[in-house]
Design an enzyme around this catalytic site. Structure first.
Site, PDB file in Angstrom:
ATOM      1  N   GLU A  70       0.812  -1.218   0.000  1.00 17.16           N
ATOM      2  CA  GLU A  70       0.000   0.000   0.000  1.00 17.16           C
ATOM      3  C   GLU A  70       0.846   1.270   0.000  1.00 17.16           C
ATOM      4  OE1 GLU A  70      -2.986  -0.206  -0.563  1.00 17.16           O
ATOM      5  OE2 GLU A  70      -4.023  -1.795   0.535  1.00 17.16           O
ATOM      6  N   HIS A  72      -4.223   3.765   7.296  1.00 20.26           N
ATOM      7  CA  HIS A  72      -5.132   3.004   6.445  1.00 20.26           C
ATOM      8  C   HIS A  72      -5.436   1.679   7.128  1.00 20.26           C
ATOM      9  CE1 HIS A  72      -6.731   0.592   3.240  1.00 20.26           C
ATOM     10  NE2 HIS A  72      -5.617  -0.124   3.102  1.00 20.26           N
ATOM     11  N   HIS A 119      -8.174  -1.985   7.233  1.00 17.09           N
ATOM     12  CA  HIS A 119      -9.286  -2.815   6.761  1.00 17.09           C
ATOM     13  C   HIS A 119     -10.156  -3.126   7.984  1.00 17.09           C
ATOM     14  CE1 HIS A 119      -5.987  -4.569   3.897  1.00 17.09           C
ATOM     15  NE2 HIS A 119      -6.212  -3.274   3.686  1.00 17.09           N
ATOM     16  N   HIS A 124     -12.913  -2.591   0.454  1.00 17.93           N
ATOM     17  CA  HIS A 124     -11.544  -2.625   0.958  1.00 17.93           C
ATOM     18  C   HIS A 124     -11.458  -2.154   2.412  1.00 17.93           C
ATOM     19  CE1 HIS A 124      -7.066  -1.763  -0.254  1.00 17.93           C
ATOM     20  NE2 HIS A 124      -7.165  -1.961   1.045  1.00 17.93           N
TER      21      HIS A 124
END
Length: 216
Positions: free
Chosen positions: A74, A92, A94, A154
């Site tokens: 990423e 970030h 999930h 995502h």
């Protein structure tokens, strides 16, 4: 060691994210920018086990300078954010609620006044494979005027000026997604208008008494 303190801060934030129990295993990435260099979480290590020496240090254009492990896939997303926005930190993850909402909606509507802190309605990007330039472009586009974005099917991303702010924005995004999911179980949520969100932002510039001090 390049960016020694920043790498420690990345590890602390990664562990803090893991401690929330929101992402699973390697289901999150963290980075911070210092000048033209960026420290980011590595590939192949769970968030609760990242060590400073694991964290790669890269230039904003993607050249790797240091780190005993490879950068996360990423990293392309993180670098795009730094090149195209004023953010100095990216978180970030999930997480359950962001992944759920991003699989259904085209936009997370603002149904709580805290949404004003992230810029109001939160866009959901078009679907793109993780780690791809296409996803990076989609995220940068979604972040225009926002402090968070949802990645289709995502998860979510929060950005800010420093890791503490980026972490709080990512956590707030997860909370707002959860509020929306819960509200939909009861009926159609009431969406705040742009004027109402503007009033919230105006109120946030005042102290405890707000603009109505004259009434005390």
């Amino acid at each position: 060691m390049l960016l020694e303190q920043e790498r420690r801060d990345v590890c602390l934030t990664a562990r803090r994210l893991s401690d929330t129990g929101l992402p699973q295993g390697e289901g999150g990435t963290v980075s911070v920018r210092c000048g033209d260099l960026v420290a980011v979480t590595p590939a192949g290590v769970t968030l609760d086990r990242v060590e400073p020496a694991d964290c790669p240090v890269l230039s904003v254009d993607g050249r790797v300078y240091e780190g005993r492990r490879e950068p996360t896939a990423e990293t392309t997303l993180h670098m795009a954010v730094y090149r195209e926005t004023d953010a100095t930190a990216v978180v970030h993850a999930h997480t359950r609620n962001t992944a759920t909402v991003s699989a259904v909606l085209a936009e997370l509507p603002p149904i709580h006044h805290y949404a004003a802190r992230l810029g109001g309605a939160i866009p959901v990007t078009e679907y793109a494979t993780y780690g791809s330039g296409d996803l990076s472009d989609q995220v940068v586009k979604a972040l225009q005027g926002k402090r968070a974005a949802l990645l289709a099917n995502h998860g979510g991303v929060g950005v800010g000026h420093g890791l503490a702010q980026a972490f709080e924005h990512a956590r707030l995004l997860e909370w707002l997604c959860g509020i929306y999911i819960d509200a939909r179980r009861l009926g159609e949520p009431r969406v705040l208008s742009e004027d109402e969100l503007a009033e919230v932002r105006h109120r946030d510039t005042y102290g405890w008494a707000g603009p109505d001090l004259m009434y005390f």
